[in-house]
Scaffold this active site. Structure first.
Site, PDB file in Angstrom:
ATOM      1  N   ASP A  82       0.872  -1.171   0.000  1.00  0.00           N
ATOM      2  CA  ASP A  82       0.000   0.000   0.000  1.00  0.00           C
ATOM      3  C   ASP A  82       0.910   1.222   0.000  1.00  0.00           C
ATOM      4  OD1 ASP A  82      -2.729   0.831  -0.166  1.00  0.00           O
ATOM      5  OD2 ASP A  82      -2.483   1.748   1.789  1.00  0.00           O
ATOM      6  N   THR A  83       0.514   2.200  -0.803  1.00  0.00           N
ATOM      7  CA  THR A  83       1.362   3.375  -1.013  1.00  0.00           C
ATOM      8  C   THR A  83       0.577   4.643  -0.737  1.00  0.00           C
ATOM      9  OG1 THR A  83       2.724   2.264  -2.669  1.00  0.00           O
ATOM     10  CG2 THR A  83       2.619   4.654  -2.818  1.00  0.00           C
ATOM     11  N   ARG A 191       8.540   2.126  -3.780  1.00  0.00           N
ATOM     12  CA  ARG A 191       8.222   0.705  -3.969  1.00  0.00           C
ATOM     13  C   ARG A 191       9.485  -0.096  -4.278  1.00  0.00           C
ATOM     14  NH1 ARG A 191       5.048   1.364  -7.319  1.00  0.00           N
ATOM     15  NH2 ARG A 191       3.311   1.818  -5.941  1.00  0.00           N
TER      16      ARG A 191
HETATM   17  P1  IMP Z   1      -2.210   1.994  -3.787  1.00  0.00           P
HETATM   18  O1  IMP Z   1      -3.386   2.017  -2.869  1.00  0.00           O
HETATM   19  O2  IMP Z   1      -0.985   1.421  -3.170  1.00  0.00           O
HETATM   20  O3  IMP Z   1      -2.494   1.334  -5.104  1.00  0.00           O
HETATM   21  O4  IMP Z   1      -1.821   3.459  -4.169  1.00  0.00           O
HETATM   22  C1  IMP Z   1      -2.529   4.604  -3.730  1.00  0.00           C
HETATM   23  C2  IMP Z   1      -2.462   5.688  -4.777  1.00  0.00           C
HETATM   24  O5  IMP Z   1      -1.124   6.117  -4.940  1.00  0.00           O
HETATM   25  C3  IMP Z   1      -2.987   5.318  -6.147  1.00  0.00           C
HETATM   26  O6  IMP Z   1      -3.741   6.391  -6.645  1.00  0.00           O
HETATM   27  C4  IMP Z   1      -1.781   5.150  -6.978  1.00  0.00           C
HETATM   28  O7  IMP Z   1      -1.962   5.553  -8.271  1.00  0.00           O
HETATM   29  C5  IMP Z   1      -0.774   6.052  -6.294  1.00  0.00           C
HETATM   30  N1  IMP Z   1       0.530   5.431  -6.419  1.00  0.00           N
HETATM   31  C6  IMP Z   1       0.933   4.274  -5.871  1.00  0.00           C
HETATM   32  N2  IMP Z   1       2.197   4.017  -6.242  1.00  0.00           N
HETATM   33  C7  IMP Z   1       2.586   5.040  -7.050  1.00  0.00           C
HETATM   34  C8  IMP Z   1       3.765   5.323  -7.769  1.00  0.00           C
HETATM   35  O8  IMP Z   1       4.754   4.569  -7.770  1.00  0.00           O
HETATM   36  N3  IMP Z   1       3.776   6.469  -8.469  1.00  0.00           N
HETATM   37  C9  IMP Z   1       2.713   7.329  -8.512  1.00  0.00           C
HETATM   38  N4  IMP Z   1       1.565   7.088  -7.892  1.00  0.00           N
HETATM   39  C10 IMP Z   1       1.514   5.950  -7.151  1.00  0.00           C
END
Ligand code: IMP
Length: 204
Positions: A82-83, A191
């Site tokens: 999760d990001t 990541r």
């Molecule tokens: P997730 O829930 O981990 O998929 O990511 C949360 C939000 O952060 C999503 O809108 C993704 O597009 C954005 N996101 C996640 N990883 C990246 C990245 O490496 N670059 C840009 N946006 C990211």
């Protein structure tokens, strides 16, 4: 193309590891780091089309929900990430809510446009990306973190990547993630850093 990928994997006899994601960019980034030791398998490839609820208030909590979902419902050891994008001038927003920043069914472009609007006229543009990976392996749970510092651009730059990549300028390169090759992004990204910690752990 897909067929050849599997044939090559079978030849190499790689151990399968499920990545609880269907995001093709994330899968490619993880495969670039883990791919010579593991066959990184997507949710689609295990027949999982569930909308996994991301209801926790932390990145770690959401990564754990996704990894546990796959283990409990499908029986596979797996990892999930999760990001969040944390923006200093917005008191850390959108953070854990980065995916739904512009609304429930918003696109990457909607999120980018909302961020540019919210940051309009702001001098402090400092931000960072953070990723938490949760791994479930042999009944144990482990977490790994990665972070990258940067700032929010005043307009999009570059065509590559996904999500907020066109407006995130990495401090150590001065360019947006969307202007970098996937190798360059992976070398310094949140990541990439978290997946390399996972790879180091798995190689022990
Ligand atoms: P997730 O829930 O981990 O998929 O990511 C949360 C939000 O952060 C999503 O809108 C993704 O597009 C954005 N996101 C996640 N990883 C990246 C990245 O490496 N670059 C840009 N946006 C990211």
């Amino acid at each position: 193309m897909k067929f050849r990928y599997y044939r090559d994997m079978e030849k190499k006899g790689l151990k399968k590891l499920v990545f609880a994601s269907n995001n093709k960019h994330k899968l490619a980034e993880a495969r670039a780091i883990l791919g010579d030791k593991f066959e990184v398998v997507s949710l689609e490839e295990i027949g999982c089309h569930d909308e996994i609820p991301e209801t926790a208030e932390t990145l770690e909590g959401n990564a754990l929900i996704k990894a546990r979902w796959v283990k409990d419902k499908y029986g596979f050891d797996c990892f999930a990430d999760d990001t969040g994008l944390m923006v200093e001038a917005l008191d850390g927003a959108p953070g854990v809510y980065s995916a739904r920043y512009a609304g429930e069914h918003c696109t990457f472009a909607d999120n980018v446009n909302k961020m540019l609007r919210e940051m309009s006229g702001k001098e402090n543009r400092k931000a960072y990306f953070a990723t938490v990976i949760a791994l479930i392996l042999n009944g144990q749970t482990y977490t790994f973190e990665g972070k990258v510092d940067g700032y929010i651009a005043t307009e999009p730059h570059g065509e590559g990547g996904f999500g907020y990549d066109p407006i995130f300028i990495a401090e150590e390169s001065g360019r947006s993630f969307a202007e970098m090759s996937s190798e360059e992004k992976n070398a310094i990204s949140h990541r990439g850093r978290a997946v390399r910690k996972l790879a180091d752990f798995l190689s022990k």
